[in-house]
Design a protein around this motif. Sequence first.
Motif, PDB file in Angstrom:
ATOM      1  N   ARG A   1       0.804  -1.236   0.000  1.00 41.74           N
ATOM      2  CA  ARG A   1       0.000   0.000   0.000  1.00 41.74           C
ATOM      3  C   ARG A   1       0.833   1.281   0.000  1.00 41.74           C
ATOM      4  N   GLY A   2       2.079   1.183   0.414  1.00 41.55           N
ATOM      5  CA  GLY A   2       2.918   2.385   0.476  1.00 41.55           C
ATOM      6  C   GLY A   2       3.535   2.725  -0.886  1.00 41.55           C
ATOM      7  N   ASP A   3       4.292   3.799  -0.912  1.00 40.15           N
ATOM      8  CA  ASP A   3       4.962   4.209  -2.143  1.00 40.15           C
ATOM      9  C   ASP A   3       5.953   3.160  -2.623  1.00 40.15           C
TER      10      ASP A   3
ATOM     11  N   GLY B   1      -4.299   3.320  -1.024  1.00 34.20           N
ATOM     12  CA  GLY B   1      -2.952   3.105  -1.542  1.00 34.20           C
ATOM     13  C   GLY B   1      -2.268   4.410  -1.892  1.00 34.20           C
ATOM     14  N   GLU B   2      -0.999   4.490  -1.574  1.00 31.61           N
ATOM     15  CA  GLU B   2      -0.083   5.615  -1.799  1.00 31.61           C
ATOM     16  C   GLU B   2      -0.332   6.839  -0.918  1.00 31.61           C
TER      17      GLU B   2
ATOM     18  N   ASP C   1       0.241  -8.628   6.092  1.00 27.95           N
ATOM     19  CA  ASP C   1      -0.114  -7.211   6.178  1.00 27.95           C
ATOM     20  C   ASP C   1       0.059  -6.622   7.571  1.00 27.95           C
TER      21      ASP C   1
ATOM     22  N   ALA D   1      12.911   1.267   5.574  1.00 26.40           N
ATOM     23  CA  ALA D   1      12.661   1.930   4.292  1.00 26.40           C
ATOM     24  C   ALA D   1      13.799   1.648   3.300  1.00 26.40           C
TER      25      ALA D   1
ATOM     26  N   LYS E   1       1.583   1.143  -3.964  1.00 29.27           N
ATOM     27  CA  LYS E   1       0.507   2.145  -3.996  1.00 29.27           C
ATOM     28  C   LYS E   1      -0.883   1.550  -4.155  1.00 29.27           C
ATOM     29  N   TYR E   2      -1.041   0.280  -3.803  1.00 28.79           N
ATOM     30  CA  TYR E   2      -2.362  -0.340  -3.831  1.00 28.79           C
ATOM     31  C   TYR E   2      -2.696  -0.911  -2.465  1.00 28.79           C
ATOM     32  N   ARG E   3      -3.831  -0.489  -1.955  1.00 28.97           N
ATOM     33  CA  ARG E   3      -4.304  -1.048  -0.690  1.00 28.97           C
ATOM     34  C   ARG E   3      -5.256  -2.205  -1.010  1.00 28.97           C
TER      35      ARG E   3
ATOM     36  N   GLY F   1       8.539  -1.024   2.563  1.00 26.06           N
ATOM     37  CA  GLY F   1       9.332  -0.418   3.634  1.00 26.06           C
ATOM     38  C   GLY F   1       8.819   0.949   4.038  1.00 26.06           C
ATOM     39  N   SER F   2       8.015   1.557   3.177  1.00 23.83           N
ATOM     40  CA  SER F   2       7.589   2.937   3.461  1.00 23.83           C
ATOM     41  C   SER F   2       6.506   3.013   4.533  1.00 23.83           C
ATOM     42  N   LYS F   3       5.943   1.862   4.920  1.00 28.53           N
ATOM     43  CA  LYS F   3       4.940   1.866   5.995  1.00 28.53           C
ATOM     44  C   LYS F   3       5.444   1.097   7.216  1.00 28.53           C
ATOM     45  N   ASN F   4       6.699   0.694   7.180  1.00 30.01           N
ATOM     46  CA  ASN F   4       7.227  -0.152   8.251  1.00 30.01           C
ATOM     47  C   ASN F   4       8.046   0.633   9.263  1.00 30.01           C
TER      48      ASN F   4
ATOM     49  N   GLN G   1       4.667   8.324   4.634  1.00 32.98           N
ATOM     50  CA  GLN G   1       5.632   7.546   3.831  1.00 32.98           C
ATOM     51  C   GLN G   1       6.978   7.643   4.552  1.00 32.98           C
ATOM     52  N   TYR G   2       7.306   6.569   5.282  1.00 34.77           N
ATOM     53  CA  TYR G   2       8.555   6.603   6.038  1.00 34.77           C
ATOM     54  C   TYR G   2       9.758   6.534   5.109  1.00 34.77           C
ATOM     55  N   ARG G   3      10.750   7.337   5.387  1.00 35.99           N
ATOM     56  CA  ARG G   3      11.980   7.360   4.567  1.00 35.99           C
ATOM     57  C   ARG G   3      13.158   6.691   5.265  1.00 35.99           C
ATOM     58  N   TYR G   4      12.968   6.372   6.550  1.00 34.95           N
ATOM     59  CA  TYR G   4      13.971   5.608   7.305  1.00 34.95           C
ATOM     60  C   TYR G   4      13.355   4.293   7.807  1.00 34.95           C
TER      61      TYR G   4
END
Lengths: 429, 92
Positions: free
Chosen positions: A34-36, B83-84, A157, A105, A125-127, A39-42, B88-91
Motif C-alpha cells: 500500500r505504500g509508495d 494506496g499511496e 499485512d 525503508a 501504492k495499492y491497498r 518499507g515505506s509503511k514499516n 511515507q517513512y523514509r527511514y
Amino acid sequence: MDKIDAVIVGGGLSGLSCAYKLAEKDMQVIVVERGDFPGSKNVTGGRLYLEPIKSIVGDMLDGAPFERKVVRERWSLLGDDNSISIDFTGEKFKQTNHSYTILRAYFDRWLSEKLIEKGVYVIPKYRVDDLLWEGDTIVGVRAGEEEIYANVVIASDGVLSFMAEKAGLKQKMKPKNYAVGIKEVIELSEEKINDRFNVDVNEGCAHLFIGDVTKGMFGGGFLYTNKETVSLGIVVGIKALTEKTPTIETHALMDDFKDRYEIGRLIDGGSLVEYSAHIIPEAGYNGISKLYGNGIIVTGDAAGFALNMGVTVRGMEFAIASGIIAAESVIKAKEAEDYSEKTLACYESKLRETFVLKDLYTCKDISAFLDNDSFFSFYPNSFPDLVEKIMWFGEEPKGRIGKYLWNEMKASGLLSFKRLKELYTFKNV
Amino acid sequence: MRVDEKLTIDAFKTDIESHIKINHDICRDKCKIKYCLFICPGHLYTLNEENNEVVVEFAGCLECGTCKIACIEGAIEWIYPRGEYGVQYRYG
C-alpha cells in the motif's frame, strides 16, 4: 478465471521473503504493497538476528543494506534520578554475523528490488480492500477496482492484519496484548557514533532501558546505532497506558526519555530526521492467530510472531522464517493440487519444528511474568539506589562494607520474601 | 521540540477523505475516559468543547493503530489510508 500461484498482501519482510522463495521455484507471485514502496509503511526498533535464519535464507540477504553489526549490548535500569548499566562486548559478537541494525525503508525496498530482478511483480501504492471468496475458500484479493485471483493468499499485512481479520483467523485485538512503539531517527556523523558508542567502523551498539523511561509501566526504551543515524525510542503497553493515573501523554514520555542525562550526551548535536510509531504484538505464543485457512496463510506480525523477553526483543527474523516456510507450504500444496486448510496445515507443523514456534512456546509464560511492577518500577529503582549508597561517602564513617551492604539490601526490600519468591519462580519462565 | 513540529519532518501524502471515522454517539455516551486524547503518539485527537465532540487531525496519522486498539468502546473506525496516501517513512 486464471489463478496465479500466490498473491501476497504486504511488502514487509515476511511477504517479501515468501515471494523470494516462491520465485526461486518459478512460481507466479504478485506482491501488493500500500505504500509508495516496500518499507515505506514499516517501523522497526531495530535489529535483525541472523543466526536463527542463516540456514534457510540462502542467498536472499547477500548484499543487504545492513546498518551496523551489533558488537556492544547495553542494558540500563533507570531510577527517577539515577541509573545503573551493564555494557557487554565480546569477540564472538565481533567475529560472527550475529545481528545487525537495519532501517526498513532501505532494507525492504532493497529486497523488493532484488525480487523485481527475479521477475516478481511488486505492485506498490495499492491497498488491498477485501478477500475474494468461493464458498468457504479464499481465492484472491480485491484492491480498489482490481481483482487478483490466486491459489493462496498470503496475509503479510502486519500487526493490524485486516486480511486475517476478514478471514476470521484473528483474535479480537485487546489492549493488554499490544504495546505502542515510538521512534525518533536522529542524524549524527559516522565518526561521532563510533566515538560516542565506543565501536569501530560498521560496528554498532544496541541499548535497552527499563524503569523510569515508562514511569514504571510495562515497556522500556531502546537505542540502536545505524550508519549515520541512531534509532531512539520507547515501547509502552497500551493497557498500562490506559490504566495510568493521572494519565500520561504517550508522546511526552518520549520527550522525558530524551531529556535524561544518560541520553542527552549521546544524541547531542544530532538532528531529528523522522518521527514514527507503530503497535507491537506483545502476547507472545498466546496471542498468535489461527495460522492458515482454506486458501490463506498468515505470516509475520500479522500472525503475532514477536517475542519480548525483557532483555531482548525479536520479530523480524520470525517474519523472514515464517515467510520462507509459507512459501514451502504453497509449493507443497501445488504438488498436492490442494489448497485447502488440510494441506496448508503443513505450514503450522513446519513452524513447530523451527525456532519460530519453539521459541514462542518456550517463552509462553514470560509476558504474564513481566506484567508486574517489579521489572518496571521496583528493580529499576532499587539497584541504582543501592549502588548510590555504596558509592557515596559523606561526613559519617561508613563502617564495615559487608554489614553495610547487607543492611542496605534488607532495607531496600531486595531480600524480602516477595522478591526471593519472584527470583525462585523465574526458573519456571 | 513539540510533537506537531516533529510531525512536520515526516513525509505525508494526504487524501481528501479521512481514514479515521469517529462514531460520536458511542464516543459521547459510552466513553468516559477517552484514551485517544492522550494515547496517540502524534497527539492528533482533541476535544471540541463547544459541541463536546472528539476531532482527529487524520493528516498527521503515523498509522500505528494505537487508537484503534485503545478505543475499547469501538467508537473509532480505523482503516489504512488508500494506496499511496498517508505517511511515507523514509527511514523506518
